[in-house]
Design a protein around this motif. Structure first.
Motif, short mmCIF file in Angstrom:
data_model
loop_
_atom_site.label_atom_id
_atom_site.label_comp_id
_atom_site.label_asym_id
_atom_site.label_seq_id
_atom_site.Cartn_x
_atom_site.Cartn_y
_atom_site.Cartn_z
N ALA A 96 -3.58 3.69 4.44
CA ALA A 96 -3.32 2.22 4.24
C ALA A 96 -4.79 1.65 4.61
O ALA A 96 -5.31 2.19 5.76
N PRO A 97 -4.98 0.31 4.25
CA PRO A 97 -6.05 -0.25 4.48
C PRO A 97 -6.18 -0.41 6.14
O PRO A 97 -7.12 -0.66 6.56
N SER A 98 -5.06 -0.85 6.79
CA SER A 98 -4.97 -1.29 8.08
C SER A 98 -4.05 -0.36 8.76
O SER A 98 -3.38 0.42 8.25
N SER A 115 -8.72 5.73 4.47
CA SER A 115 -9.33 6.21 3.17
C SER A 115 -8.42 6.66 2.24
O SER A 115 -7.83 7.76 2.29
N ASN A 116 -8.25 6.05 0.95
CA ASN A 116 -7.46 6.66 0.01
C ASN A 116 -7.88 7.87 -0.66
O ASN A 116 -7.29 8.89 -1.03
N ILE A 117 -9.14 7.85 -0.65
CA ILE A 117 -10.04 9.21 -1.24
C ILE A 117 -9.78 10.15 -0.54
O ILE A 117 -9.51 11.54 -0.96
N LYS A 131 2.10 -1.78 -3.60
CA LYS A 131 2.65 -2.77 -4.56
C LYS A 131 2.14 -2.51 -6.04
O LYS A 131 0.95 -2.29 -6.14
N PRO A 132 2.97 -2.75 -7.00
CA PRO A 132 2.58 -2.63 -8.26
C PRO A 132 1.04 -3.40 -8.89
O PRO A 132 0.43 -2.77 -9.32
N HIS A 133 0.91 -4.54 -8.22
CA HIS A 133 -0.22 -5.13 -8.60
C HIS A 133 -1.53 -4.66 -8.08
O HIS A 133 -2.58 -4.91 -8.61
N1 LIG Z 1 10.89 -1.16 -1.03
C1 LIG Z 1 11.65 -0.92 -1.63
O1 LIG Z 1 12.91 -0.77 -1.48
C2 LIG Z 1 11.28 -0.03 -3.17
C3 LIG Z 1 10.00 -0.18 -3.36
N2 LIG Z 1 9.49 0.60 -4.40
C4 LIG Z 1 8.10 0.51 -4.74
O2 LIG Z 1 7.34 0.83 -3.82
C5 LIG Z 1 6.17 0.36 -3.83
C6 LIG Z 1 5.55 -0.30 -2.23
O3 LIG Z 1 6.61 -1.04 -2.00
P1 LIG Z 1 7.08 -1.16 -0.28
O4 LIG Z 1 7.01 -0.03 0.49
O5 LIG Z 1 8.05 -2.00 -0.25
O6 LIG Z 1 5.77 -2.24 0.00
P2 LIG Z 1 5.23 -2.32 1.35
O7 LIG Z 1 4.24 -3.70 1.36
O8 LIG Z 1 6.11 -2.05 2.56
O9 LIG Z 1 3.94 -1.42 1.51
C7 LIG Z 1 2.74 -1.13 0.68
C8 LIG Z 1 1.77 -0.37 1.30
O10 LIG Z 1 0.53 -0.42 0.47
C9 LIG Z 1 -0.51 -0.48 1.37
N3 LIG Z 1 -1.90 -0.94 0.74
C10 LIG Z 1 -2.10 -2.27 0.35
N4 LIG Z 1 -3.19 -2.37 -0.25
C11 LIG Z 1 -3.54 -1.03 -0.25
C12 LIG Z 1 -4.71 -0.23 -0.84
N5 LIG Z 1 -5.65 -1.11 -1.31
N6 LIG Z 1 -4.87 1.11 -0.71
C13 LIG Z 1 -3.87 1.59 -0.18
N7 LIG Z 1 -2.91 1.15 0.56
C14 LIG Z 1 -2.69 -0.32 0.23
C15 LIG Z 1 0.03 -1.60 2.62
O11 LIG Z 1 -0.64 -1.58 3.62
C16 LIG Z 1 1.49 -0.97 2.71
O12 LIG Z 1 1.22 0.01 3.73
C17 LIG Z 1 6.33 -0.83 -4.71
O13 LIG Z 1 5.14 -0.41 -5.71
C18 LIG Z 1 7.40 -0.88 -4.98
O14 LIG Z 1 7.59 -1.38 -6.57
C19 LIG Z 1 10.45 1.39 -5.26
C20 LIG Z 1 11.68 1.31 -4.87
C21 LIG Z 1 12.19 0.69 -3.59
#
Ligand SMILES: NC(=O)C1=CN([C@@H]2O[C@H](COP(=O)(O)OP(=O)(O)OC[C@H]3O[C@@H](n4cnc5c(N)ncnc54)[C@H](O)[C@@H]3O)[C@@H](O)[C@H]2O)C=CC1
Ligand SMILES: O=C(O)[C@@H]1CCC=N1
Length: 328
Positions: A96-98, A115-117, A131-133
């Motif tokens: 994750a970035p932070s 690092s995602n890589i 997140k999807p976007h």
């Molecule tokens: N929360 C839920 O109940 C559910 C979520 N989802 C899916 O799971 C995915 C994640 O959702 P959540 O865990 O709720 O969100 P969240 O906001 O808790 O987690 C997202 C993570 O992505 C990280 N992130 C942001 N930019 C990034 C980058 N450039 N590179 C790597 N990591 C990055 C953030 O730091 C965070 O750790 C979404 O696509 C959502 O649609 C699917 C089913 C259920």
């Protein structure tokens, strides 16, 4: 709107059924609090076999599982597979970035990185849980290091296999899953579909891995958005219903902690009865319902509040939203 109507209906139902009960029987004590725990009955099982089919892992070189995105859903899946004993924490890496979310993984004993890589370089099976976007940007970033050895699993709501395959190198092995948050306690409901270049051994493997998180089924991709509306998002509807049930009781004077505990236990018990009996919900409902008794008064209040239509609308609205997310 739909949720608010359902919640109001739930609170009203508690009040009406309680009023009906107070005209027939005296209030009982609170035996539910003393009932044995009915949490997950899953037992710890040996680490997962990793010498499957054409997958490139051997017993000597354990598969490394990666998470790109370390938020709530990633953590829930990681908890499910690690706490079950199927996967050792030191074979899991998250990015994750932070540092904000990474400490959850560190507490579990997993490796972490910004690092995602690095996740792609170290792991064969990688869950994309941003997140999807954000996902298109992340897939563009990691694509240069994606190889045929990777099994790439998207958790993102709405993002289709077609879109994922377009965003990744040709012939990437891609799967799409939709989990829900109860994976964290091994009571999740997960569905999966595979892309054009993923093979049956990969879905079999993923199913074996994720079945420790709860129910796990391969389905046609068309069901994934529906499952999102029903179950991925459904956890929130059920929490709202639980909250509303409790508030009905709080309104009538029950202490808040007790009311919320009983409401959640009631949902758990009803769900367990449904699953274990295999009965249609209407059948079980009728078993609770004494003619002229309390329940039918409560059910009538729920019908007046439009609970059934509200719940159906909620599933449909969330499913439509998942479909829209693919177009953004
Ligand atoms: N929360 C839920 O109940 C559910 C979520 N989802 C899916 O799971 C995915 C994640 O959702 P959540 O865990 O709720 O969100 P969240 O906001 O808790 O987690 C997202 C993570 O992505 C990280 N992130 C942001 N930019 C990034 C980058 N450039 N590179 C790597 N990591 C990055 C953030 O730091 C965070 O750790 C979404 O696509 C959502 O649609 C699917 C089913 C259920
Ligand atoms: O609300 C969302 O978009 C995600 C997908 C399913 C549950 N949470």
């Amino acid at each position: 709107m739909a949720g608010a109507a359902a919640a109001a209906a739930a609170a009203a139902a508690v009040a009406v059924a309680t009023a009906a009960s107070s005209t027939k029987v005296s209030a009982s004590s609170t035996p539910l609090l003393n009932s044995p725990s009915t949490m997950s009955t899953n037992t710890i099982t040996p680490p997962i076999s990793i010498s499957m089919g054409q997958l490139p892992w051997t017993a000597d070189s354990p598969m490394q599982i990666g998470f790109v995105g370390a938020g709530r859903m990633a953590e829930a899946i990681a908890m499910g597979i690690i706490v079950s004993g199927k996967v050792e924490a030191n074979n899991v890496m998250a990015s994750a970035p932070s540092d904000k979310n990474l400490w959850h993984f560190q507490n579990l004993g997993c490796k972490t990185t910004h690092s995602n890589i690095e996740v792609l370089q170290n792991c064969s099976i990688v869950f994309f849980a941003t997140k999807p976007h954000i996902l298109p940007m992340v897939l563009a970033e990691v694509s240069p290091v994606v190889t045929r050895k990777h099994v790439l699993v998207s958790v993102a709501a709405g993002v289709s296999l077609h879109t994922l395959e377009k965003l990744l190198p040709p012939k990437s092995r891609v799967l799409r899953i939709m989990p829900n948050l109860p994976c964290r306690v091994q009571e999740g409901a997960v569905v999966m579909a595979r892309g054009r270049h993923a093979e049956k051994c990969e879905t079999d493997y993923l199913q074996k891995l994720l079945s420790v998180c709860g129910l796990c089924e391969e389905v046609p991709e068309a069901y994934i958005n529906i499952h999102t509306g029903l179950s991925g998002s459904g956890v929130a509807y059920v929490c709202m219903f639980s909250e509303a049930l409790a508030e009905g009781a709080i309104k009538l004077g029950m202490p808040s902690g007790l009311a919320h505990q009983i409401a959640a236990q009631t949902l758990l018990g009803a769900a367990k009865l449904l699953l274990q009996s295999g009965q249609h919900p209407a059948q079980l409902r009728s078993e609770v319902c004494t003619p002229g008794g309390t329940t039918i008064y409560g059910l009538h209040a729920l019908e007046q509040g439009g609970l059934r239509a509200a719940a159906m609308n909620a599933v449909e609205a969330a499913t439509r939203r998942a479909q829209e997310l693919n177009k953004q």
